[in-house]
Design an enzyme around this catalytic site. Structure first.
Site, PDB file in Angstrom:
ATOM      1  N   LEU A  62       0.816  -1.213   0.000  1.00  0.00           N
ATOM      2  CA  LEU A  62       0.000   0.000   0.000  1.00  0.00           C
ATOM      3  C   LEU A  62       0.851   1.266   0.000  1.00  0.00           C
ATOM      4  O   LEU A  62       1.875   1.348   0.666  1.00  0.00           O
ATOM      5  CB  LEU A  62      -0.917   0.001   1.228  1.00  0.00           C
ATOM      6  CG  LEU A  62      -1.887  -1.183   1.338  1.00  0.00           C
ATOM      7  CD1 LEU A  62      -2.758  -1.039   2.584  1.00  0.00           C
ATOM      8  CD2 LEU A  62      -2.752  -1.321   0.086  1.00  0.00           C
ATOM      9  N   HIS A  66      -3.320   4.168  -2.785  1.00  0.00           N
ATOM     10  CA  HIS A  66      -4.323   3.280  -2.193  1.00  0.00           C
ATOM     11  C   HIS A  66      -5.037   3.989  -1.035  1.00  0.00           C
ATOM     12  O   HIS A  66      -6.255   3.919  -0.907  1.00  0.00           O
ATOM     13  CB  HIS A  66      -3.662   2.013  -1.627  1.00  0.00           C
ATOM     14  CG  HIS A  66      -2.939   1.171  -2.633  1.00  0.00           C
ATOM     15  ND1 HIS A  66      -1.571   1.007  -2.618  1.00  0.00           N
ATOM     16  CD2 HIS A  66      -3.387   0.445  -3.675  1.00  0.00           C
ATOM     17  CE1 HIS A  66      -1.219   0.199  -3.600  1.00  0.00           C
ATOM     18  NE2 HIS A  66      -2.288  -0.158  -4.268  1.00  0.00           N
ATOM     19  N   GLN A  90      -4.373 -12.418 -13.229  1.00  0.00           N
ATOM     20  CA  GLN A  90      -4.149 -11.217 -14.032  1.00  0.00           C
ATOM     21  C   GLN A  90      -2.683 -11.045 -14.421  1.00  0.00           C
ATOM     22  O   GLN A  90      -2.330 -10.086 -15.092  1.00  0.00           O
ATOM     23  CB  GLN A  90      -4.701  -9.977 -13.328  1.00  0.00           C
ATOM     24  CG  GLN A  90      -3.925  -9.555 -12.101  1.00  0.00           C
ATOM     25  CD  GLN A  90      -4.696  -8.530 -11.301  1.00  0.00           C
ATOM     26  OE1 GLN A  90      -5.769  -8.798 -10.779  1.00  0.00           O
ATOM     27  NE2 GLN A  90      -4.140  -7.326 -11.204  1.00  0.00           N
ATOM     28  N   GLY A 194      -8.735   3.564  -8.749  1.00  0.00           N
ATOM     29  CA  GLY A 194      -7.906   4.738  -9.010  1.00  0.00           C
ATOM     30  C   GLY A 194      -7.820   5.036 -10.499  1.00  0.00           C
ATOM     31  O   GLY A 194      -7.649   4.119 -11.311  1.00  0.00           O
ATOM     32  N   GLN A 195      -7.894   6.313 -10.829  1.00  0.00           N
ATOM     33  CA  GLN A 195      -7.779   6.726 -12.235  1.00  0.00           C
ATOM     34  C   GLN A 195      -6.413   6.361 -12.820  1.00  0.00           C
ATOM     35  O   GLN A 195      -6.267   6.237 -14.026  1.00  0.00           O
ATOM     36  CB  GLN A 195      -7.995   8.236 -12.340  1.00  0.00           C
ATOM     37  CG  GLN A 195      -8.111   8.718 -13.787  1.00  0.00           C
ATOM     38  CD  GLN A 195      -7.754  10.162 -13.941  1.00  0.00           C
ATOM     39  OE1 GLN A 195      -8.279  11.003 -13.210  1.00  0.00           O
ATOM     40  NE2 GLN A 195      -6.853  10.473 -14.868  1.00  0.00           N
ATOM     41  N   MET A 231       2.178   7.361  -8.348  1.00  0.00           N
ATOM     42  CA  MET A 231       2.614   6.350  -7.376  1.00  0.00           C
ATOM     43  C   MET A 231       2.182   4.964  -7.847  1.00  0.00           C
ATOM     44  O   MET A 231       1.089   4.804  -8.407  1.00  0.00           O
ATOM     45  CB  MET A 231       1.991   6.622  -6.016  1.00  0.00           C
ATOM     46  CG  MET A 231       2.578   7.817  -5.355  1.00  0.00           C
ATOM     47  SD  MET A 231       1.966   7.956  -3.665  1.00  0.00           S
ATOM     48  CE  MET A 231       2.742   9.496  -3.227  1.00  0.00           C
TER      49      MET A 231
HETATM   50  P1  AMP Z   1      -3.163  -2.222  -7.091  1.00  0.00           P
HETATM   51  O1  AMP Z   1      -2.821  -2.603  -5.700  1.00  0.00           O
HETATM   52  O2  AMP Z   1      -2.007  -1.715  -7.880  1.00  0.00           O
HETATM   53  O3  AMP Z   1      -3.990  -3.246  -7.801  1.00  0.00           O
HETATM   54  O4  AMP Z   1      -4.124  -0.950  -6.955  1.00  0.00           O
HETATM   55  C1  AMP Z   1      -5.293  -0.981  -6.178  1.00  0.00           C
HETATM   56  C2  AMP Z   1      -6.111   0.246  -6.472  1.00  0.00           C
HETATM   57  O5  AMP Z   1      -5.358   1.416  -6.167  1.00  0.00           O
HETATM   58  C3  AMP Z   1      -6.508   0.349  -7.960  1.00  0.00           C
HETATM   59  O6  AMP Z   1      -7.831   0.839  -8.053  1.00  0.00           O
HETATM   60  C4  AMP Z   1      -5.511   1.344  -8.485  1.00  0.00           C
HETATM   61  O7  AMP Z   1      -5.982   2.062  -9.603  1.00  0.00           O
HETATM   62  C5  AMP Z   1      -5.367   2.270  -7.276  1.00  0.00           C
HETATM   63  N1  AMP Z   1      -4.118   3.024  -7.372  1.00  0.00           N
HETATM   64  C6  AMP Z   1      -2.858   2.525  -7.566  1.00  0.00           C
HETATM   65  N2  AMP Z   1      -1.964   3.540  -7.661  1.00  0.00           N
HETATM   66  C7  AMP Z   1      -2.678   4.687  -7.540  1.00  0.00           C
HETATM   67  C8  AMP Z   1      -2.335   6.071  -7.564  1.00  0.00           C
HETATM   68  N3  AMP Z   1      -1.085   6.489  -7.733  1.00  0.00           N
HETATM   69  N4  AMP Z   1      -3.328   6.974  -7.398  1.00  0.00           N
HETATM   70  C9  AMP Z   1      -4.631   6.590  -7.222  1.00  0.00           C
HETATM   71  N5  AMP Z   1      -5.013   5.291  -7.190  1.00  0.00           N
HETATM   72  C10 AMP Z   1      -4.060   4.358  -7.347  1.00  0.00           C
END
Ligand code: AMP
Length: 366
Positions: A62, A66, A90, A194-195, A231
């Site tokens: 995290l 996140h 995935q 997250g976008q 990030m």
């Molecule tokens: P992940 O753990 O990489 O699968 O990400 C989990 C969630 O966090 C997903 O919805 C991502 O799009 C979001 N996320 C990852 N990095 C960022 C970021 N820098 N800014 C906003 N949301 C993020």
């Protein structure tokens, strides 16, 4: 090609008895569930007292990106569920499943610290962390990353085949499948994405709409480091040299955005501005010594419709567009003594993705 087997593919951390033990002896301000029935039980109880649940699906490791989604979920719901699960389906057969960062203790500390802040705000807070094993998430057949492998999958085409899907053919099948499972398990009122992973947001919106899933998809803005780098858990692999050059993607997209903001609307005008930044940066890196440079490959820079992801020749100002891209930072060729090379000592190629929304006036979201 190696077949999937339970023993090879389950991350060691998922079955580490010390970790399971550690999860039991620590007392957190939230529940930690490894299985479905106790989570469902909690969800039913929350529902009876008219509480609302926001689900934030993650793969752990995290960071503030996140946590910003957790904050948003806590502002809009009484209870936040965070799932932490590195989903094998995935990852492609040759991708980084085994080396994906797993930082359980640090993740728990971050959520605990955030909960203290959230509780003093009197809003919602994290009530449950769902960290299932792969046997829980894939109860019948061991998960496969083979394109034609067996299993119960959710496919969202043609969205899943575009952009990221073109170089990662099983990626969105895995994402759509695991998210459907999580939505069925947690039955959240709202789900938070997250976008930063913009295609994922588009795929999830389509999934929820087409499969009539009773939840609202909420998108959080991309959280960036002060210099603009989005990030990502994978940034830990970059090291300082590749990190500095890796900013090229954001700078390129930003150049495209400037062209759009100055009134340019055609694909050529917007993408040329972006590509020029990428080409110039690569040329200047190539001119450096191998001990100083960081080389990269541009996978794609795309100008696409926000809903269909079809490539656009011209941006319709009433619909807007997604300007997105991916670059692969190549391994460091020649490390310098005492250089900060990041996790993996600079040997692991790192794929970076980013995007900027070119939206009609007044629209800040997808
Ligand atoms: P992940 O753990 O990489 O699968 O990400 C989990 C969630 O966090 C997903 O919805 C991502 O799009 C979001 N996320 C990852 N990095 C960022 C970021 N820098 N800014 C906003 N949301 C993020």
């Amino acid at each position: 090609m190696r077949p999937w087997t339970w023993t090879r593919k389950i991350p060691v951390v998922a079955y580490n008895p010390f970790l399971v033990h550690a999860r039991r002896v620590h007392s957190y301000s939230f529940h930690v569930f490894r299985d479905v029935p106790p989570l469902r039980q909690l969800r039913r109880e929350l529902g009876k007292s008219n509480r609302t649940v926001g689900l934030v699906p993650t793969m752990g490791a995290l960071h503030d990106g996140h946590l910003s989604l957790v904050r948003q979920a806590a502002a809009e719901n009484t209870d936040v569920f965070v799932s932490i699960y590195v989903n094998p389906t995935q990852f492609g057969v040759n991708e980084d499943l085994d080396s994906y960062p797993r930082t359980w203790d640090a993740d728990m500390e971050k959520l605990e610290r955030l909960n203290r802040e959230l509780r003093s705000d009197q809003g919602g807070s994290v009530t449950a962390v769902f960290a299932p094993t792969t046997k829980v998430m894939y109860p019948t057949i061991p998960p496969t990353s083979e394109i034609d492998g067996h299993g119960s999958f959710v496919t969202i085409t043609p969205l899943a085949n575009k952009l990221e899907g073109a170089s990662r053919p099983v990626f969105f099948r895995g994402v759509a499948t695991v998210c459907t499972k999580l939505f069925n398990i947690a039955t959240p009122d709202r789900v938070y994405f997250g976008q930063k992973d913009v295609q994922q947001c588009v795929v999830i919106k389509r999934l929820v709409k087409d499969l009539h899933i009773d939840t609202e998809v909420r998108i959080g803005a991309t959280v960036r480091d002060p210099d603009g780098l989005a990030m990502s858990s994978r940034n830990a692999y970059l090291g300082s040299r590749r990190r500095a050059v890796g900013l090229v993607l954001y700078r390129a997209l930003h150049a495209g955005e400037l062209a759009f903001n100055s009134g340019k609307r055609t694909r050529e005008e917007i993408l040329d501005a972006a590509r020029r930044v990428a080409d110039d940066t690569l040329a200047s890196q190539k001119a450096l010594l191998p001990s100083e440079r960081a080389l990269f490959e541009v996978d794609y820079i795309s100008l696409a419709d926000p809903e269909t992801l079809d490539e656009l020749d011209v941006v319709d100002p009433n619909r807007g567009a997604i300007l997105s891209g991916a670059v692969k930072m190549m391994p460091v060729e020649e490390p310098r003594p005492n250089e900060d090379l990041g996790v993996g000592s600079g040997t692991i190629p790192v794929r970076l993705i980013d995007n900027i929304l070119l939206m009609p006036n007044g629209h800040r979201d997808l």
